[in-house]
Motif scaffolding. Structure first.
Motif, PDB file in Angstrom:
ATOM      1  N   GLY A 110       7.694  -6.078  20.457  1.00 45.89           N
ATOM      2  CA  GLY A 110       6.396  -6.010  19.812  1.00 45.89           C
ATOM      3  C   GLY A 110       6.351  -4.914  18.778  1.00 45.89           C
ATOM      4  N   ASP A 111       5.303  -4.897  18.002  1.00 48.62           N
ATOM      5  CA  ASP A 111       5.129  -3.853  17.017  1.00 48.62           C
ATOM      6  C   ASP A 111       3.646  -3.678  16.723  1.00 48.62           C
ATOM      7  N   VAL A 112       3.356  -2.546  16.132  1.00 49.00           N
ATOM      8  CA  VAL A 112       2.004  -2.228  15.701  1.00 49.00           C
ATOM      9  C   VAL A 112       2.059  -1.918  14.211  1.00 49.00           C
ATOM     10  N   ALA A 113       1.187  -2.552  13.446  1.00 50.07           N
ATOM     11  CA  ALA A 113       1.172  -2.355  12.005  1.00 50.07           C
ATOM     12  C   ALA A 113      -0.220  -1.965  11.550  1.00 50.07           C
ATOM     13  N   ALA A 114      -0.283  -1.047  10.612  1.00 46.71           N
ATOM     14  CA  ALA A 114      -1.554  -0.611  10.048  1.00 46.71           C
ATOM     15  C   ALA A 114      -1.477  -0.700   8.531  1.00 46.71           C
ATOM     16  N   GLN A 115      -2.566  -1.110   7.921  1.00 46.40           N
ATOM     17  CA  GLN A 115      -2.622  -1.213   6.466  1.00 46.40           C
ATOM     18  C   GLN A 115      -3.889  -0.536   5.956  1.00 46.40           C
ATOM     19  N   TYR A 116      -3.717   0.249   4.904  1.00 42.38           N
ATOM     20  CA  TYR A 116      -4.848   0.917   4.279  1.00 42.38           C
ATOM     21  C   TYR A 116      -4.829   0.628   2.783  1.00 42.38           C
ATOM     22  N   ILE A 117      -5.950   0.177   2.242  1.00 42.65           N
ATOM     23  CA  ILE A 117      -6.058  -0.166   0.825  1.00 42.65           C
ATOM     24  C   ILE A 117      -7.177   0.659   0.205  1.00 42.65           C
ATOM     25  N   TYR A 118      -6.845   1.311  -0.910  1.00 40.71           N
ATOM     26  CA  TYR A 118      -7.845   2.079  -1.646  1.00 40.71           C
ATOM     27  C   TYR A 118      -7.605   1.881  -3.140  1.00 40.71           C
ATOM     28  N   LYS A 119      -8.537   1.218  -3.784  1.00 38.31           N
ATOM     29  CA  LYS A 119      -8.451   0.920  -5.217  1.00 38.31           C
ATOM     30  C   LYS A 119      -7.123   0.229  -5.523  1.00 38.31           C
ATOM     31  N   ASN A 120      -6.247   0.859  -6.323  1.00 37.11           N
ATOM     32  CA  ASN A 120      -4.997   0.218  -6.741  1.00 37.11           C
ATOM     33  C   ASN A 120      -3.804   0.620  -5.885  1.00 37.11           C
TER      34      ASN A 120
END
Length: 276
Positions: free
Chosen positions: A54-64
Motif C-alpha cells: 500500500g501507499d499514501v499519497a498527498a497532493q497540494y496545488i497552489y496557483k501554478n
C-alpha cells in the motif's frame, strides 16, 4: 484540441490508453479525501497473489505550482514538484526519491503553437539526458526523442513518430527501439463525449520478425457504465467493466485470458476508488 502539437509522449497515447488503461491483474482499493486548503490525500492498498502492499499519497496545488508526495509500505518516498510558467509557456518538473535519490530527475517542457520541447536530466553524478522535440499543429505533428548516457557517451534510445488528429479520430506511426520496432495505431470515436471508440494497432519487431495485431474498443452502456474489450493475434482476450457507483467513485473489474490455452487460469483484477 490544444493550441499546439503537444509533447512527443502524446503521439499514439490515445490508442495506447484505450488498449492498456484499466486492464488490471490485481486487487486495488483506494480512498481519496480533499480539504478546503487544496490538499488531496489518497490511501491505496494493492493485493497481488498472496502479497499486499500500500501507499499514501498527498497532493497540494497552489496557483501554478503543485506538489505530489507518495510513501509506500517499504518506506520509499517520492516527491514530484511542478511549476508552470516560470518561463512563459513552460513547465518545470522535479522528481525526488528517497532512499534511491539517484533516480530523481529534473525536466523542462516548453510549448509553442507550432512546436514543443522537453529536456530531462538525472540528478546523479553521471546524469542521463533525455530530450524530445515535436513540430506541427494540433491536427498534424511529427517528432523525435533521444536518450544520452554521459558516462559512455552513447545514445541509449532514439524514437521518431508522426500523428494525424481529427475531432473524431487519431492515427499515428512510431519507429522505436533504435529502429527495431514500428507501431501503427488508429482510434475512432463514435460519440461526442469520446467514451465509445474503436481502436486498432499493429506492431512489428524487425530483429525477430514478430508481428502483433491488436483490436479493441470501448462502449458506454449509459452515463455511469463503460465496457472495454481487446483481442490480439496471439489469442489474448481482455475485458473491463467500469461503473461509477457514486459521483467520481469508480469500481473497475478486469479479466484477461488466453483463448489458445483455455486450461490456464485467467487473470482477474478489481479496483475500487472512492472520492468525495
Amino acid at each position: 484540441m490544444s493550441n499546439g502539437p503537444g509533447l512527443f509522449s502524446d503521439i499514439g497515447k490515445k490508442s495506447k490508453d484505450l488498449l492498456t488503461r484499466d486492464y488490471l491483474s490485481d486487487h486495488k482499493f483506494s480512498v481519496s479525501t480533499y480539504s478546503e486548503s487544496g490538499v488531496a490525500l489518497t490511501t491505496s492498498t494493492v493485493k497481488k497473489g498472496g502479497y499486499s502492499s500500500g501507499d499514501v499519497a498527498a497532493q497540494y496545488i497552489y496557483k501554478n505550482t503543485s506538489a505530489d508526495i507518495k510513501v509506500d509500505t517499504e518506506s520509499n518516498i517520492s516527491a514530484t514538484l511542478t511549476a508552470a510558467n516560470i518561463i512563459p509557456s513552460s513547465k518545470t518538473i522535479a522528481i525526488l526519491k528517497y532512499p534511491n535519490y539517484e533516480s530523481g530527475k529534473l525536466e523542462f517542457q516548453y510549448f509553442h503553437p507550432h512546436a514543443s520541447l522537453t529536456a530531462a536530466v538525472g540528478l546523479n553524478q553521471a546524469p542521463p539526458v533525455d530530450f524530445s522535440v515535436t513540430l506541427g499543429t494540433p491536427t498534424f505533428a511529427l517528432g523525435a526523442e533521444a536518450g544520452y548516457e554521459t558516462t559512455s557517451g552513447k545514445l541509449t534510445k532514439y524514437t521518431a513518430g508522426i500523428t494525424v488528429t481529427k475531432p473524431d479520430s487519431s492515427a499515428s506511426v512510431i519507429l522505436g527501439d533504435k529502429g527495431d520496432t514500428i507501431r501503427a495505431s488508429y482510434i475512432h470515436y463514435t460519440d461526442q463525449l469520446k467514451r465509445s471508440a474503436a481502436v486498432g494497432e499493429i506492431s512489428r519487431k524487425f530483429s525477430t520478425n514478430e508481428n502483433t495485431f491488436t483490436v479493441g474498443g470501448s462502449y458506454a452502456i449509459d452515463s455511469l457504465t463503460q465496457v472495454k474489450v481487446k483481442l490480439n493475434n496471439h489469442g489474448t482476450l481482455g475485458a473491463v467493466l467500469q461503473h461509477e457507483v457514486i459521483r467520481k467513485s469508480l469500481v473497475t473489474i478486469s479479466s484477461e485470458f488466453d483463448t489458445k490455452a483455455l486450461d490456464k487460469t485467467p487473470k482477474f483484477g478489481v479496483s475500487l476508488a472512492l472520492k468525495p
